[in-house]
Design a protein around this motif. Structure first.
Motif, PDB file in Angstrom:
ATOM      1  N   PRO A   1      65.484  23.045  44.934  1.00 42.00           N
ATOM      2  CA  PRO A   1      66.419  22.773  43.830  1.00 42.00           C
ATOM      3  C   PRO A   1      66.755  21.289  43.683  1.00 42.00           C
ATOM      4  N   TYR A   2      65.936  20.443  44.276  1.00 41.14           N
ATOM      5  CA  TYR A   2      66.276  19.026  44.371  1.00 41.14           C
ATOM      6  C   TYR A   2      65.397  18.164  43.465  1.00 41.14           C
ATOM      7  N   LYS A   3      65.957  17.045  43.068  1.00 38.56           N
ATOM      8  CA  LYS A   3      65.225  16.081  42.264  1.00 38.56           C
ATOM      9  C   LYS A   3      64.594  15.061  43.207  1.00 38.56           C
ATOM     10  N   ILE A   4      63.445  15.436  43.735  1.00 43.75           N
ATOM     11  CA  ILE A   4      62.693  14.572  44.642  1.00 43.75           C
ATOM     12  C   ILE A   4      61.544  13.977  43.833  1.00 43.75           C
TER      13      ILE A   4
ATOM     14  N   ASN B   1      71.405  15.297  45.807  1.00 47.25           N
ATOM     15  CA  ASN B   1      70.003  15.469  45.431  1.00 47.25           C
ATOM     16  C   ASN B   1      69.750  16.625  44.463  1.00 47.25           C
ATOM     17  N   PHE B   2      70.782  17.416  44.146  1.00 45.92           N
ATOM     18  CA  PHE B   2      70.587  18.540  43.233  1.00 45.92           C
ATOM     19  C   PHE B   2      70.064  18.074  41.875  1.00 45.92           C
ATOM     20  N   LEU B   3      69.203  18.892  41.287  1.00 50.94           N
ATOM     21  CA  LEU B   3      68.870  18.708  39.878  1.00 50.94           C
ATOM     22  C   LEU B   3      70.120  18.955  39.041  1.00 50.94           C
ATOM     23  N   PRO B   4      70.478  18.067  38.123  1.00 47.11           N
ATOM     24  CA  PRO B   4      71.652  18.305  37.282  1.00 47.11           C
ATOM     25  C   PRO B   4      71.370  19.403  36.260  1.00 47.11           C
ATOM     26  N   PRO B   5      72.416  20.037  35.734  1.00 47.94           N
ATOM     27  CA  PRO B   5      72.223  21.176  34.815  1.00 47.94           C
ATOM     28  C   PRO B   5      71.446  20.825  33.554  1.00 47.94           C
TER      29      PRO B   5
ATOM     30  N   GLU C   1      75.272  23.223  41.680  1.00 43.70           N
ATOM     31  CA  GLU C   1      76.491  22.753  42.326  1.00 43.70           C
ATOM     32  C   GLU C   1      77.618  23.784  42.310  1.00 43.70           C
ATOM     33  N   PRO C   2      77.884  24.481  41.197  1.00 48.88           N
ATOM     34  CA  PRO C   2      78.943  25.501  41.231  1.00 48.88           C
ATOM     35  C   PRO C   2      78.699  26.596  42.265  1.00 48.88           C
TER      36      PRO C   2
END
Length: 810
Positions: free
Chosen positions: A348-351, A405-409, A437-438
């Motif tokens: 689920p990360y923006k790598i 590092n989460f991908l934003p919505p 994130e929620p």
């Protein structure tokens, strides 16, 4: 006639299957008894690697009750197919290095079948096995993937130098190398995702029956994929017309992926039945036998490197994995550590940059294939351990590293950099939705994460080490659209469309047939809920049928959490066809234009004239009689639909595990487990919770207890339930579940899937909790399973004692 019903979609309706199961009226493979039925037993190799010099079956043939004895030389069938040639593995066209009905020249693992006895009773068949004399030439064996690819290792197949099945890679190597060159911080770790043995309540079995009068075969099988097995057996193994084989899966008592595949015993019972003149032949494996004849799962050795900034932003992920595939290839074995693992490593990360290399390896072990989660638990374990390693290196809270590092919505639809989600020949696959994130915030609040320090201090006062572990995951449901699978060239065997047929009988009762195949998930309930919602017909008036290739449209079965996404898509399309035809006939009955007919539940009425209406039951009655059908309209409400998902769906969530470790004994106790999952809209919340509970327990089992262990000679040391430690209910806390809801834009109902989510998340959560508990002792990593012996050894080694931290770095 009944005209109204309460909408049950999304309601926690009790499963309609359960009364027959809990009262002992389920009909499983071993419950089936046919006239003149015989019984088969299979002689299996006691060696992991050996040549077969000769087999003498004369004494067995003369034994009481024996009808026939077979060796591989008696059976002219082709080897079993391998339908997912990812990474260049030899594929279905030439059937290289796959099992035969019975081994002929050599054996590659302990438990490979070499001869079979058919007798009047199962006991007589087993007794006769003891009379078969095999002249063996034992050969050196190798069971470890790293040792198998080393120079001088025993060679399993002449066409696979150094025991390499394939060398496969995905992602942008140049960009990944650049990310490491510019990284402020790098971390490295060797990870072992150890081998597991599926343990469904019902073992596998088959009954083969050849009808000499029609030259047709019928096979009852405990299988997740009866239509696929008919195709594979007919076209690739036996060489008979597909319509000459009928496959029936009766009630299936669990599977966890192990009953997807084409097995040697399926072909064997069909050959045997024909050879003995058409008497049915039944084979049911024993539990100990299943540990060597049914697939295993996982078994990766991985080297992971992470490039990050000083504030914890991950910029590059480099993964090199050795995937142990066993002595011969299973049906889709090469696809698990490639398509379903390497292509989703960014989670689920923006790598920005990811590169993965996978080497498939032959060893003298049971073949490896899809086991609940199938590649996705392995990928989640890698990336979630990586996140904790970065947090440890930088002294940042693990939750905060994930948050950063989460991908934003607003990222969705998202093309990830690890290769699953790339446009290929116009077929594009992407992460459809997410709001990570929620879900994590809710899980942390439920867990009281802000008070962890106080909780650890309290545990320490009792002589315990408390650890908390996080796992933020994504699941991929539906595997992939068929066009995409074909475009990437990694296996036609993973085509993903599905089928459904709906019939509304003259009495208004409904029969739904489906191409998916339940193994305990509750399909008969959830399909009925959907059709009730779509047509306004009460659930009790709907029967859902499945499992018989003669009575259902071709379908690909159930695996990869595909039923909620793909299977329901087909059912929705079939219901829409029914509704539209009923609407056209209602217009005829009500002498109105079709455009003026509005539908609400079971009622079809004229706009502006609420008294002018017909129910679907009245429409079905009239249309089935067909006394007054308009020109060009066919009688009967009977529609079939096929659905190929335009994209996968991606459930996600955050799991939080709490463990306490006894420093004196090394015993690990899971004391609390919190899970917040987002599976989109729910068809039946109670069934969703059940799936999550089972999956979580399975993943915990891998982390703490389960392990398939081989000796250096290839003998399976954990070859029975006495040695293979399955989780017990008393070892688990009550799971605390909650949800967020992010509907999938891919599925018309907004559903995603849930069958594997718990298993994908829980292993990493528990592993991270154990390492967190041990971190005050300076222990950075330890490989699963976290047995008391292993943990005690690590504690002793870290404190300067005489213990050993075997199984991982400390």
């Amino acid at each position: 006639m009944t005209t109204m019903t309460t909408d049950v979609l999304g309601a926690p309706v009790r499963r309609v299957e359960d009364p027959r199961f809990i009262t002992g009226h389920g009909r499983y493979l071993d419950d089936i008894k046919l006239p003149a039925m015989t019984h088969m037993a299979i002689l299996r190799s006691p060696y992991a690697h050996a040549k077969i010099r000769s087999i003498d079956t004369s004494a067995a043939k003369a034994a009481p009750g024996v009808v026939a004895v077979f060796t591989g030389a008696d059976i002219a069938y082709n080897p079993l197919p391998m339908a997912w040639p990812a990474g260049g593995a030899s594929g279905i066209q030439n059937n290289v290095n796959t099992p035969r009905a019975l081994a002929t020249d050599d054996v590659k693992w302990t438990g490979e079948g070499v001869a079979a006895v058919v007798a009047e009773t199962a006991a007589q068949a087993q007794d006769a096995l003891e009379l078969i004399d095999v002249d063996w030439e034992p050969l050196p064996a190798v069971t470890d993937a790293e040792k198998a690819i080393a120079d001088g290792a025993p060679q399993l197949h002449e066409n696979a130098p150094n025991n390499r099945v394939f060398d496969w890679q995905v992602g942008d190597k140049e960009a990944t190398d650049a990310a490491f060159a510019n990284a402020a911080v790098t971390v490295h770790q060797r990870l072992v995702n150890h081998r597991l043995i599926p343990n469904p309540m019902e073992v596998r079995g088959d009954i083969g029956w050849y009808n000499p009068g029609t030259d047709e075969y019928t096979i009852w099988m405990s299988s997740q994929t009866p239509h696929i097995q008919r195709l594979l057996l007919a076209a690739f193994v036996m060489g008979v017309p597909e319509q000459k084989i009928r496959c029936i899966s009766p009630d299936v008592g669990g599977a966890f992926g192990s009953k997807i595949f084409c097995y040697a015993d399926m072909a064997l019972v069909l050959h045997a039945s024909k050879a003995i003149g058409g008497r049915p032949v039944k084979w049911v494996e024993e539990r100990r036998e299943s540990y060597g004849s049914t697939i295993h799962g996982r078994d990766h050795i991985t080297y992971v490197d992470v490039a990050a900034t000083k504030d914890g932003m991950v910029k590059g992920l480099r993964v090199k994995t050795l995937a142990n595939l066993g002595g011969r290839l299973s049906t889709i074995g090469p696809g698990i550590p490639t398509t379903l693992y390497g292509r989703i490593l960014s989670g689920p990360y923006k790598i920005p940059a990811v590169h993965c290399e996978v080497t498939g390896v032959y060893t003298n072990t049971t073949f490896v294939d899809a086991y609940r989660g199938a590649g996705r638990p392995e990928a989640t374990y890698v990336v979630e351990r990586a996140m904790d390693l970065v947090a440890d290196e930088l002294g940042i809270d693990p939750a905060e590293v994930r948050r950063r590092n989460f991908l934003p919505p607003d990222s969705f639809p998202y093309d990830n950099p690890s290769g699953l989600l790339t446009a290929v020949n116009g077929s594009k696959l992407y992460i459809d939705s997410g709001n990570y994130e929620p879900a994590m915030d809710k899980a942390l609040a439920m867990a009281g994460y802000a008070d962890i320090a106080a909780k650890k201090a309290e545990a320490k006062s009792r002589g315990k080490l408390l650890g908390v572990g996080l796992s933020t995951y994504i699941e991929v449901c539906g595997v992939a659209p068929s066009k995409w699978i074909g475009a990437v060239g990694e296996g036609w065997g993973a085509a993903m469309w599905e089928s459904s047929n709906i019939k509304v009988h003259l009495t208004g009762k409904v029969v739904v047939t489906m191409g998916t195949q339940p193994q305990g998930q509750g399909h008969e309930t959830t399909y009925a809920q959907i059709i009730s919602h779509e047509l306004g017909i009460p659930m009790e008036d709907i029967v859902v049928q499945h499992s018989d290739t003669q009575g259902t449209p071709f379908g690909y079965g159930s695996y990869g959490s595909r039923t909620s996404n793909v299977g329901t898509g087909a059912a929705l399309k079939a219901a829409a066809k029914i509704r539209e035809k009923a609407r056209r006939y209602a217009a005829h009955m009500l002498e109105a234009n079709v455009e003026d007919i509005e539908v609400e539940g079971a009622e079809y009425r004229v706009k502006g004239s609420p008294d002018k209406k017909k129910t679907i039951q009245e429409i079905a009655f009239a249309l089935d009689l067909a006394f007054d059908t308009p020109e060009g309209m066919e009688p009967y409400l009977d529609e079939t639909a096929y659905h190929d998902t335009p994209n996968c769906t991606f459930p996600f969530g955050t799991h939080v595990a709490f463990v306490e470790i006894d420093q004196e004994t090394g015993n690990v106790e899971l004391v609390r487990y919190v899970a917040v999952d987002d599976v989109g809209k729910k068809i039946n919340p109670m069934i969703v919770d059940g799936q999550l509970h089972g999956g979580i327990a399975q993943g915990i089992g891998q982390a703490l207890w389960e392990e398939a262990v081989y000796g250096d000679d290839g003998q399976l040391l954990s070859g029975s339930l006495l040695d293979y430690a399955l989780p017990r209910a008393e070892w688990l806390p009550s799971f605390e579940l909650d949800e967020t809801v992010t509907p999938s834009p891919v599925n018309p109902l907004g559903v995603k899937g849930v069958g594997e989510a718990g298993c994908i998340a829980s292993t990493a959560a528990v592993a991270n909790a154990v390492i967190d508990a041990l971190s005050p002792l300076g222990i950075r990593h330890l490989d699963m399973p976290f047995t008391a012996q292993k943990v005690w050894g690590a504690i002793q080694a870290a404190s300067g004692g005489s213990g050993s931290a075997k199984g991982g770095e400390a």
